[in-house]
Design a protein around this motif. Structure first.
Motif, PDB file in Angstrom:
ATOM      1  N   THR A  75       0.848  -1.206   0.000  1.00  0.00           N
ATOM      2  CA  THR A  75       0.000   0.000   0.000  1.00  0.00           C
ATOM      3  C   THR A  75       0.884   1.259   0.000  1.00  0.00           C
ATOM      4  O   THR A  75       0.570   2.235  -0.666  1.00  0.00           O
ATOM      5  CB  THR A  75      -0.919   0.037   1.231  1.00  0.00           C
ATOM      6  N   ARG A 122       1.871   1.895  -3.440  1.00  0.00           N
ATOM      7  CA  ARG A 122       0.736   2.400  -4.217  1.00  0.00           C
ATOM      8  C   ARG A 122       0.567   3.898  -3.968  1.00  0.00           C
ATOM      9  O   ARG A 122       0.401   4.679  -4.915  1.00  0.00           O
ATOM     10  CB  ARG A 122      -0.535   1.645  -3.837  1.00  0.00           C
ATOM     11  N   HIS A 123       0.635   4.286  -2.688  1.00  0.00           N
ATOM     12  CA  HIS A 123       0.489   5.716  -2.368  1.00  0.00           C
ATOM     13  C   HIS A 123       1.565   6.524  -3.068  1.00  0.00           C
ATOM     14  O   HIS A 123       1.277   7.522  -3.738  1.00  0.00           O
ATOM     15  CB  HIS A 123       0.574   5.920  -0.857  1.00  0.00           C
ATOM     16  N   ASP A 181       0.818   7.102  -6.732  1.00  0.00           N
ATOM     17  CA  ASP A 181      -0.179   8.142  -6.996  1.00  0.00           C
ATOM     18  C   ASP A 181       0.437   9.527  -6.819  1.00  0.00           C
ATOM     19  O   ASP A 181       0.204  10.431  -7.621  1.00  0.00           O
ATOM     20  CB  ASP A 181      -1.384   7.970  -6.057  1.00  0.00           C
ATOM     21  N   GLN A 214       0.930  12.476  -9.703  1.00  0.00           N
ATOM     22  CA  GLN A 214       0.478  13.876  -9.611  1.00  0.00           C
ATOM     23  C   GLN A 214       1.530  14.791 -10.223  1.00  0.00           C
ATOM     24  O   GLN A 214       1.240  15.636 -11.058  1.00  0.00           O
ATOM     25  CB  GLN A 214       0.272  14.261  -8.137  1.00  0.00           C
ATOM     26  N   MET A 241      -6.074  11.296  -7.344  1.00  0.00           N
ATOM     27  CA  MET A 241      -6.674  11.491  -6.020  1.00  0.00           C
ATOM     28  C   MET A 241      -7.594  10.327  -5.678  1.00  0.00           C
ATOM     29  O   MET A 241      -7.487   9.716  -4.620  1.00  0.00           O
ATOM     30  CB  MET A 241      -7.432  12.804  -5.979  1.00  0.00           C
ATOM     31  N   ASN A 265      -7.520   7.397  -6.808  1.00  0.00           N
ATOM     32  CA  ASN A 265      -6.700   6.201  -6.608  1.00  0.00           C
ATOM     33  C   ASN A 265      -6.207   6.126  -5.178  1.00  0.00           C
ATOM     34  O   ASN A 265      -6.264   5.071  -4.543  1.00  0.00           O
ATOM     35  CB  ASN A 265      -5.506   6.222  -7.571  1.00  0.00           C
ATOM     36  N   GLN A 266      -5.731   7.261  -4.669  1.00  0.00           N
ATOM     37  CA  GLN A 266      -5.280   7.292  -3.273  1.00  0.00           C
ATOM     38  C   GLN A 266      -6.339   6.655  -2.376  1.00  0.00           C
ATOM     39  O   GLN A 266      -6.046   5.787  -1.568  1.00  0.00           O
ATOM     40  CB  GLN A 266      -5.061   8.744  -2.822  1.00  0.00           C
ATOM     41  N   THR A 326      -8.594   4.568  -2.904  1.00  0.00           N
ATOM     42  CA  THR A 326      -8.899   3.129  -3.026  1.00  0.00           C
ATOM     43  C   THR A 326      -8.079   2.312  -2.029  1.00  0.00           C
ATOM     44  O   THR A 326      -8.450   1.184  -1.697  1.00  0.00           O
ATOM     45  CB  THR A 326      -8.580   2.612  -4.448  1.00  0.00           C
ATOM     46  N   ILE A 327      -6.966   2.871  -1.552  1.00  0.00           N
ATOM     47  CA  ILE A 327      -6.051   2.100  -0.699  1.00  0.00           C
ATOM     48  C   ILE A 327      -6.400   2.247   0.784  1.00  0.00           C
ATOM     49  O   ILE A 327      -6.068   1.394   1.603  1.00  0.00           O
ATOM     50  CB  ILE A 327      -4.600   2.573  -0.948  1.00  0.00           C
TER      51      ILE A 327
END
Lengths: 427, 427
Positions: A378, A381-382, A385, A389, B386, B388-389, B391-392
């Motif tokens: 996770t 994943r963060h 993202d 951006q 945003m 996507n963030q 979803t985690i």
């Protein structure tokens, strides 16, 4: 456990051993720091003596339970003292406990002739393991109360619904481990699939970023457009980085967390416990055989005694002596095989407790380990993202800078044909 | 523009028209608010009178230029007044200006016989368009100074480097438009490719989220794992939403921004201007023809006059009268064809200015429009990151909640075989 120990040990000893030996028991216990103050507090010595002198089996029973309970409590106290927490066993304490148990056991054997006691606990034999009947025998307390520990709940074998061969409780613990290993393997497969998706996505993005589409757009729009295309390449980089980190920080560790050694270790546990169960079975058979032999001998002795009442003769006297000797012999054999069986059962018991606690530890490690690596997932994943951006910011900047007037200037300067205007024709 | 107008209009009129008509010009100008105060300031009336009486061609030239320049300045002033800014033409002002131009032109024609003037501006003819020679004639000011406006820089035809057919400046403006349309089409193609990539990505993610891998994981880890798989489905949704919005809010508008009408309109402009150029060519041929005819007539007149000097006779008198009449006639024809040519050139001129300003406007629209929709693209990209963030977040929550002890409890409760411990066997 200590109930089983003391209820038997004491039942089969206090009846026959003198005060002095009771004192020895207490000294022995205190030597192992098991119940030094418990001796002072509840003075099992006095009670033992009183018990020794008391004739009624009923009262004995009570007192014996009480003493064994006292010892158990002291044992708990000693652990509480050691762990400075709620009473629960750790492996070292268990071992200390087992040592005490054997010192006592051996001491009893050296010092006393064990004789069958009256008022024994009714027991149930399942697959050559002996359990107290429900409600019978001293009350058992959990080894690790409030803990749902493996070492407390897998003593019985599991009956197969189809009535086929039933499975030892320990097998279920092993299967849990194997399943855990499998789950972790499947999770890493899942992550691998995700990696492939990310790589594919990145590949397509960077391919598109190289596309010549609208490459002839000019001026500030042209610049913004070039940057927009470039941003796709940056995005691709971000996703590629994500997939690489997924591989090195999640997939690979998950796949290699427990090597094949792990399965070998489980096999070792499996065989060790299984062997003890086999031994237990053969020892149980031995006990049955010895019991039958003793019964035969006692029958023979009775017959010979009756013969003696009929007519007296030297020969018969001789026979009776001989028969009594053989009967005593058979009695000893039975006791020995009985003791062998119990020793094996104790060994199995100890292995069960220590190994199941090992497995319990392994499972905790596995879960915490999975938790840690899924958290890593996770986190990555963060990051992805966030980095994504930033890939757009340059584009936004250039889009804000788009200026039709400026673009016209640039274009006209490059393509103008002439600013001299026509004039009227005259002669 | 007004220089061309006045330098000619005045040159070919002031020489012959009386005071009264100068007054009329001034009145006419003031009627169009062109130079009311300029009349007061520089009193062209007085100067005209003075000019009218003055004999020297040189001095005339100066005054005429000065008047035309004054009118031009007043014209600029009127625009400054109107726009409250730097002197530059807008379409309405241009039209007003053209109206004035024709009122004057027609008025001159009705009221005066145009006669050739002395000291004309040396001019250059390129592809049947007449330009002042460099440094010759009144100085030209840009229609829209400091603006790099289309209407100022495409008067000449573009010479083909290979020396082939050369291209009108206006063609270059049209090609810019067509290229713009093409760029916008290619941008929407690019976005379409991006959409396909997003759809593919989303498809793969939601497919993977349905994978059965590690589905048998239990307890809190199991829950976290299920949520992690679900998060892939959520991610897929986010990217699908992104691609849908890209389609409806970027790709489609970009593709349909300028319909095929647009190309038809450009064709119309193209044909219109091209036709005027053809007309210009034929009118120019007409002028050349008329000029030759006049020359012939004047030669004929000279011959006949010489004959008259040799011997006098009635017949020759007649011939000379006739020849003079024909010569005057030819002179009128030349003036007419000259005027026809200049009228066509003016028409072309006006079309060039107005149409090129139309195209300039179209290009501004296109650029602003592209800017707007590329910004929409970046906005959607930001949204995607945003969403996507988020979803985690659920996964993180459940991962924090992972608890090995709880998982053991659940599992043991479900799989335990029995917590009654074995006891020693006895008889």
């Amino acid at each position: 456990m200590c109930q089983t120990l003391y209820s038997h040990a004491f039942v089969s000893t206090f009846l026959t051993i003198p005060k002095t030996k009771i004192v020895c028991i207490v000294q022995l216990c205190s030597k192992f720091k098991l119940c030094y103050f418990s001796v002072v507090e509840v003075s099992p010595l006095a009670r033992c003596v009183q018990l020794y002198e008391a004739p009624s089996g009923q009262r004995k029973e009570v007192h014996l339970r009480y003493i064994s309970y006292t010892l158990w409590m002291c044992f708990q106290v000693s652990i509480r003292a050691e762990k400075g927490g709620s009473p629960s066993l750790n492996t070292h304490t268990l071992w200390m406990f087992f040592k005490v148990r054997f010192e006592l056991r051996n001491w009893f054997h050296k010092s006393t002739l064990i004789v069958p006691r009256r008022g024994s606990v009714a027991m149930l034999q399942v697959n050559c393991v002996t359990f107290p009947l429900p409600g019978e025998g001293p009350e058992q307390q959990l080894l690790k109360p409030n803990d749902w520990s493996y070492c407390d709940y897998f003593w019985a074998d599991k009956k197969d619904p189809q009535g086929g061969a039933c499975m030892p409780g320990f097998e279920i613990l092993l299967q849990k481990q194997l399943k855990g290993k499998q789950m972790q393997k499947e999770m890493s497969e899942f992550v691998h699939e995700r990696i492939k998706i990310e790589e594919e996505y990145a590949k397509n993005l960077s391919k598109l970023s190289l596309s010549p589409l609208a490459a002839q757009e000019e001026g500030t729009v042209g610049e913004a457009w070039i940057q927009l295309k470039k941003s796709l390449h940056d995005e691709a980089e971000v996703h590629l980085k994500f997939s690489n980190k997924l591989h090195s920080e999640v997939e690979k560790p998950m796949l290699t967390f427990r090597s094949d050694h792990f399965k070998k270790d489980l096999k070792k546990y499996d065989h060790h416990i299984a062997d003890l169960r086999k031994q237990l079975a053969s020892r149980y058979a031995g006990v049955e055989k010895a019991r039958k032999a003793l019964a035969d001998r006692q029958k023979d002795l009775e017959v010979k005694t009756q013969q003696l009442e009929v007519k007296l003769s030297n020969k018969t006297e001789e026979d009776i002596k001989k028969a009594r000797r053989k009967s005593t012999q058979a009695g000893d054999d039975l006791m020995r095989s009985l003791d062998l069986y119990n020793q094996t059962q104790s060994k199995w018991f100890e292995e069960m407790v220590t190994t199941s606690m090992e497995l319990e530890k392994l499972e905790v490690d596995r879960i915490e380990w999975i938790q840690q690596h899924l958290r890593q997932y996770t986190t990555l994943r963060h990051e992805t993202d966030m980095f994504n951006q930033s890939t757009i910011e340059n584009v936004d900047q250039l889009l804000r800078a788009v200026d039709p007037a400026k673009d016209r200037d640039l274009w006209v300067k490059e393509h103008k044909t002439g600013d001299v205007r026509p004039i009227d024709l005259d002669i």
